[in-house]
Design a protein around this motif. Structure first.
Motif, PDB file in Angstrom:
ATOM      1  N   THR A  35       0.830  -1.206   0.000  1.00  0.00           N
ATOM      2  CA  THR A  35       0.000   0.000   0.000  1.00  0.00           C
ATOM      3  C   THR A  35       0.865   1.257   0.000  1.00  0.00           C
ATOM      4  O   THR A  35       0.577   2.222  -0.715  1.00  0.00           O
ATOM      5  N   ASP A  36       1.931   1.246   0.788  1.00  0.00           N
ATOM      6  CA  ASP A  36       2.833   2.408   0.823  1.00  0.00           C
ATOM      7  C   ASP A  36       3.473   2.641  -0.545  1.00  0.00           C
ATOM      8  O   ASP A  36       3.594   3.791  -1.001  1.00  0.00           O
ATOM      9  N   ALA A  37       3.888   1.555  -1.199  1.00  0.00           N
ATOM     10  CA  ALA A  37       4.502   1.690  -2.525  1.00  0.00           C
ATOM     11  C   ALA A  37       3.482   2.200  -3.545  1.00  0.00           C
ATOM     12  O   ALA A  37       3.808   3.036  -4.402  1.00  0.00           O
ATOM     13  N   ALA A  38       2.243   1.708  -3.436  1.00  0.00           N
ATOM     14  CA  ALA A  38       1.200   2.159  -4.366  1.00  0.00           C
ATOM     15  C   ALA A  38       0.882   3.634  -4.149  1.00  0.00           C
ATOM     16  O   ALA A  38       0.644   4.375  -5.123  1.00  0.00           O
ATOM     17  N   TRP A  39       0.882   4.070  -2.897  1.00  0.00           N
ATOM     18  CA  TRP A  39       0.633   5.496  -2.641  1.00  0.00           C
ATOM     19  C   TRP A  39       1.764   6.357  -3.188  1.00  0.00           C
ATOM     20  O   TRP A  39       1.528   7.419  -3.765  1.00  0.00           O
ATOM     21  N   ALA A  40       3.004   5.898  -3.029  1.00  0.00           N
ATOM     22  CA  ALA A  40       4.145   6.662  -3.550  1.00  0.00           C
ATOM     23  C   ALA A  40       4.030   6.799  -5.073  1.00  0.00           C
ATOM     24  O   ALA A  40       4.308   7.872  -5.627  1.00  0.00           O
ATOM     25  N   ARG A 121      -4.005   5.138  -9.593  1.00  0.00           N
ATOM     26  CA  ARG A 121      -5.135   5.205  -8.666  1.00  0.00           C
ATOM     27  C   ARG A 121      -5.763   3.824  -8.492  1.00  0.00           C
ATOM     28  O   ARG A 121      -6.133   3.420  -7.387  1.00  0.00           O
ATOM     29  N   ARG A 122      -5.899   3.083  -9.567  1.00  0.00           N
ATOM     30  CA  ARG A 122      -6.504   1.753  -9.483  1.00  0.00           C
ATOM     31  C   ARG A 122      -5.619   0.784  -8.718  1.00  0.00           C
ATOM     32  O   ARG A 122      -6.114  -0.025  -7.919  1.00  0.00           O
ATOM     33  N   VAL A 123      -4.314   0.858  -8.953  1.00  0.00           N
ATOM     34  CA  VAL A 123      -3.387  -0.007  -8.210  1.00  0.00           C
ATOM     35  C   VAL A 123      -3.433   0.326  -6.723  1.00  0.00           C
ATOM     36  O   VAL A 123      -3.476  -0.579  -5.872  1.00  0.00           O
ATOM     37  N   HIS A 124      -3.455   1.624  -6.407  1.00  0.00           N
ATOM     38  CA  HIS A 124      -3.532   2.025  -5.000  1.00  0.00           C
ATOM     39  C   HIS A 124      -4.849   1.581  -4.380  1.00  0.00           C
ATOM     40  O   HIS A 124      -4.873   1.076  -3.246  1.00  0.00           O
TER      41      HIS A 124
END
Length: 321
Positions: A35-40, A121-124
Motif C-alpha cells: 500500500t505504501d509503494a502504491a501510494w508513492a 489510482r486503481r493499483v492504490h
C-alpha cells in the motif's frame, strides 16, 4: 492417558493458531508495504500531472491559464486531508481545456500523465482494499495484529476522461542520397494487410524526448545510420493527420527533418521492432520522376513536388499533406 491427549491436543491447537497468527501478521506487513509503494506511485503520478498542467497553462487563454496554474499548484502542495478536492478541481479544469489548440507533443504529455494517474489510482485502490479486508477481521482487530501501522485510506478522486484518439507526435527524416533520391519503406496496417503504402523513416516521440533526438533515434533503429544532431536540417515540413493502426485511432502530428546520406552508406533494418519487422516489407530509394510516375500510395502525398524545394531548403517550415 486422557489428560495427556487433551494436553497434547491443546498444545497442537495453540501451535496451529500461533502459526496462523504469524502468517496473518506477515501478510499484513506485506500488504502495508504494498500500500505504501502504491501510494508513492500515485503521489508521483499526480505530481507529474500537475507539472504538465502548468505547461498546458502557458498554451491557452491567459485567464484560463492562470486558473489552471493555481489549481495545479494547489493540488501539488495540498495536505493529505485536502488532496481529494484539490485533485478533483484540477481534473475538472483540465477536462475543460480545448486540446486541439495545443501542440500535439503537449497533448501527448498530458494524455500520458492522465493515463498514469488512472493506472496508479486503481493499483492504490486495490492495495487499500486488500489491506482493509484483512485488518477488519475480528481476530486481527482483537489481537491487534496490524501493530502500530496506520489504517490505509482510499484517495477518492474522479478519473480523467481519457480521449478515444491517442495523440501521437512523430519525428521523421527525409533521407537523400548523393543522387537526390529519397529512402522510403513499404508497409501496411496490421488490421488491413492488403493495403500497402510508402513512407519515410521515423516514428513516435517518446515521453520526455525532443523531436530532433527522436528523429536521430528512429533513423538509427530503422536504417542503422548514425547522424550527429547538427546534421539534421529543419524541421522542414509539418503534417497533421488522423489515422488508425492495428485497430486503434491516432491523432498524429509529424515533423520532418532533412538529412543527406554519405556515399557508400547502406540500409540496415536489423534494428526493427517486432511490429516494424512484421509490417514493413521492403525499402528502396526513389527519384522524383519515380514518385511522379508511381500509382502506389506515398506519404506525404506531395512528396514528389516537395523534394525540389529541399535542394536547397529555403528555411521555410511548410505544412504538407
Amino acid at each position: 492417558m486422557t489428560v495427556w491427549v487433551v494436553v497434547f491436543t491443546a498444545m497442537a491447537v495453540l501451535v496451529l493458531v500461533g502459526i496462523w497468527l504469524v502468517g496473518v501478521a506477515n501478510r499484513l506487513d506485506r500488504l502495508h508495504v504494498r500500500t505504501d509503494a502504491a501510494w508513492a506511485a500515485l503521489d508521483a503520478a499526480l505530481a507529474r500531472r500537475a507539472v504538465v498542467a502548468r505547461a498546458v497553462s502557458g498554451g491557452i487563454d491567459p485567464l484560463a491559464g492562470d486558473r489552471l496554474r493555481v489549481l495545479a499548484d494547489r493540488a501539488e502542495h495540498a495536505a493529505r486531508p485536502d488532496r481529494e478536492p484539490a485533485e478533483n478541481a484540477l481534473t475538472r479544469e483540465l477536462a475543460s481545456v480545448d486540446r486541439r489548440c495545443l501542440p500535439l507533443t503537449l497533448v501527448a504529455e498530458l494524455g500520458d500523465a492522465e493515463h498514469r494517474v488512472v493506472i496508479a489510482r486503481r493499483v492504490h485502490g486495490d492495495a487499500v482494499r486488500d489491506t482493509l479486508a484483512i485488518r477488519r477481521r475480528r481476530p486481527v482487530r482483537w489481537l491487534k495484529l496490524a501493530g502500530t501501522a496506520p489504517s490505509p485510506q482510499y484517495l477518492e478522486i474522479a478519473e480523467p476522461s481519457l480521449a478515444e484518439d491517442v495523440a501521437r507526435p512523430a519525428a521523421r527524416v527525409v533521407l537523400l542520397d548523393a543522387a537526390g533520391r529519397v529512402l522510403l519503406f513499404r508497409g501496411h496496417d496490421p488490421a488491413r494487410a492488403d493495403e500497402h503504402y510508402w513512407f519515410t523513416p521515423g516514428g513516435g516521440v517518446e515521453p520526455g524526448e525532443d523531436l530532433r533526438s527522436a528523429a536521430l533515434r528512429e533513423v538509427r533503429e530503422e536504417t542503422g545510420m548514425e547522424f550527429a544532431p547538427d546534421s539534421l536540417t529543419g524541421p522542414v515540413w509539418r503534417r497533421r493527420v488522423a489515422f488508425s493502426f492495428g485497430g486503434r485511432s491516432y491523432d498524429g502530428e509529424e515533423w520532418f527533418y532533412l538529412a543527406r546520406v554519405p556515399d557508400g552508406s547502406t540500409v540496415d533494418t536489423s534494428g526493427f521492432t517486432e511490429v516494424e519487422a512484421a509490417t514493413i516489407a521492403e525499402h528502396r530509394w526513389w527519384s522524383e520522376p519515380d514518385l511522379r510516375a508511381t500509382g502506389d500510395t506515398v506519404y506525404p502525398a506531395q512528396l514528389a513536388e516537395l523534394l525540389a524545394d529541399l535542394q536547397p531548403w529555403d528555411g521555410t517550415l511548410r505544412a504538407v499533406r
